[in-house]
Design a protein around this motif. Structure first.
Motif, mmCIF file in Angstrom:
data_model
loop_
_atom_site.group_PDB
_atom_site.id
_atom_site.type_symbol
_atom_site.label_atom_id
_atom_site.label_comp_id
_atom_site.label_asym_id
_atom_site.label_seq_id
_atom_site.Cartn_x
_atom_site.Cartn_y
_atom_site.Cartn_z
ATOM 1 N N ARG A 1 11.142 10.944 0.512
ATOM 2 C CA ARG A 1 12.438 10.098 0.172
ATOM 3 C C ARG A 1 11.865 8.741 0.094
ATOM 4 N NH1 ARG A 1 17.325 12.621 3.652
ATOM 5 N NH2 ARG A 1 18.478 12.133 1.647
ATOM 6 N N GLN A 2 10.346 8.376 -0.253
ATOM 7 C CA GLN A 2 9.944 6.834 -0.451
ATOM 8 C C GLN A 2 9.473 7.057 -1.615
ATOM 9 O OE1 GLN A 2 7.380 6.085 2.675
ATOM 10 N NE2 GLN A 2 9.006 5.574 4.061
ATOM 11 N N ALA A 3 9.631 5.962 -2.636
ATOM 12 C CA ALA A 3 8.699 5.524 -3.781
ATOM 13 C C ALA A 3 7.692 4.657 -3.669
ATOM 14 C CB ALA A 3 9.866 5.418 -4.832
ATOM 15 N N LEU A 4 6.510 4.906 -4.430
ATOM 16 C CA LEU A 4 5.838 3.801 -4.450
ATOM 17 C C LEU A 4 6.254 2.809 -5.359
ATOM 18 C CD1 LEU A 4 3.098 2.565 -3.931
ATOM 19 C CD2 LEU A 4 2.000 4.096 -5.687
ATOM 20 N N MET A 5 6.053 1.337 -4.907
ATOM 21 C CA MET A 5 6.458 0.341 -5.872
ATOM 22 C C MET A 5 5.362 -0.254 -6.348
ATOM 23 S SD MET A 5 9.780 0.801 -6.091
ATOM 24 C CE MET A 5 10.304 -1.049 -6.912
ATOM 25 N N THR A 6 4.335 -0.624 -5.495
ATOM 26 C CA THR A 6 3.147 -1.299 -5.942
ATOM 27 C C THR A 6 2.037 -0.833 -4.692
ATOM 28 O OG1 THR A 6 2.099 -3.151 -6.665
ATOM 29 C CG2 THR A 6 3.504 -3.443 -4.708
ATOM 30 N N LEU A 7 0.742 -1.195 -5.266
ATOM 31 C CA LEU A 7 -0.426 -1.119 -4.178
ATOM 32 C C LEU A 7 -1.021 -2.155 -4.123
ATOM 33 C CD1 LEU A 7 -2.428 0.604 -2.343
ATOM 34 C CD2 LEU A 7 -3.447 1.409 -4.353
ATOM 35 N N VAL A 8 -1.104 -2.788 -2.984
ATOM 36 C CA VAL A 8 -1.928 -4.198 -3.109
ATOM 37 C C VAL A 8 -3.607 -3.601 -2.407
ATOM 38 C CG1 VAL A 8 -2.425 -6.212 -1.904
ATOM 39 C CG2 VAL A 8 -0.291 -5.390 -2.326
ATOM 40 N N ALA A 9 -4.488 -3.432 -3.291
ATOM 41 C CA ALA A 9 -5.719 -3.004 -3.094
ATOM 42 C C ALA A 9 -6.716 -3.739 -2.484
ATOM 43 C CB ALA A 9 -6.469 -2.052 -3.939
ATOM 44 N N HIS B 1 -5.123 -8.844 3.615
ATOM 45 C CA HIS B 1 -5.976 -9.742 4.002
ATOM 46 C C HIS B 1 -6.514 -9.888 5.508
ATOM 47 C CE1 HIS B 1 -8.152 -13.774 4.063
ATOM 48 N NE2 HIS B 1 -7.537 -14.187 4.992
ATOM 49 N N GLU B 2 -5.337 -9.385 6.163
ATOM 50 C CA GLU B 2 -5.581 -9.332 7.931
ATOM 51 C C GLU B 2 -6.255 -8.056 8.171
ATOM 52 O OE1 GLU B 2 -4.507 -11.238 10.603
ATOM 53 O OE2 GLU B 2 -3.988 -13.094 8.967
ATOM 54 N N THR B 3 -6.091 -6.933 7.586
ATOM 55 C CA THR B 3 -6.731 -5.713 7.841
ATOM 56 C C THR B 3 -7.989 -5.155 7.112
ATOM 57 O OG1 THR B 3 -5.241 -4.318 6.533
ATOM 58 C CG2 THR B 3 -4.471 -5.020 8.739
ATOM 59 N N GLY B 4 -7.814 -5.623 5.895
ATOM 60 C CA GLY B 4 -8.847 -5.444 4.850
ATOM 61 C C GLY B 4 -8.687 -3.777 4.479
ATOM 62 N N ARG B 5 -7.447 -3.411 4.744
ATOM 63 C CA ARG B 5 -7.100 -2.037 4.161
ATOM 64 C C ARG B 5 -5.831 -2.032 2.995
ATOM 65 N NH1 ARG B 5 -5.226 1.893 8.603
ATOM 66 N NH2 ARG B 5 -5.379 3.522 6.972
ATOM 67 N N PRO B 6 -6.085 -1.208 1.965
ATOM 68 C CA PRO B 6 -4.937 -1.427 1.158
ATOM 69 C C PRO B 6 -3.672 -1.125 1.665
ATOM 70 C CG PRO B 6 -6.681 0.218 0.472
ATOM 71 C CD PRO B 6 -6.892 -0.142 1.764
ATOM 72 N N GLN B 7 -2.422 -1.895 1.091
ATOM 73 C CA GLN B 7 -1.352 -1.818 1.784
ATOM 74 C C GLN B 7 -0.348 -1.396 0.550
ATOM 75 O OE1 GLN B 7 -0.472 -2.257 4.742
ATOM 76 N NE2 GLN B 7 -2.665 -2.692 5.216
ATOM 77 N N PHE B 8 0.769 -0.451 0.816
ATOM 78 C CA PHE B 8 1.621 -0.001 -0.280
ATOM 79 C C PHE B 8 3.201 -0.757 0.056
ATOM 80 C CE2 PHE B 8 -1.449 3.346 0.738
ATOM 81 C CZ PHE B 8 -1.541 4.055 -0.776
#
Length: 68
Positions: free
Chosen positions: A60-68, A32-39
């Motif tokens: 060594r990181q796994a994607l859990m969710t994307l807030v687009a 909401h603040e940046t307007g950019r998708p967050q992982f």
């Protein structure tokens, strides 16, 4: 809520702050603040099991969710 304290004893506050639910709520606010998708990423670190990033998963990181 996902508890992350199974390997190490930790405080109830740390368990809340280190949870997936907290990371997801932070990702929503940052989107909401940046307007950019967050992982929301799983790190494998017991003290910071999830983190929020504007870039995709790194080594060594796994994607859990994307807030687009």
């Amino acid at each position: 809520m996902t508890s992350t304290c199974s390997m190490q004893p930790c405080s109830p506050k740390r368990a809340v702050l280190a949870s997936f639910d907290h990371a997801y709520a932070l990702a929503l606010r940052m989107r909401h603040e940046t307007g950019r998708p967050q992982f929301v990423l799983r790190t494998g670190d017991p003290f910071q099991p999830f983190r929020v990033s504007s870039t995709g998963p790194q080594r060594r990181q796994a994607l859990m969710t994307l807030v687009a």
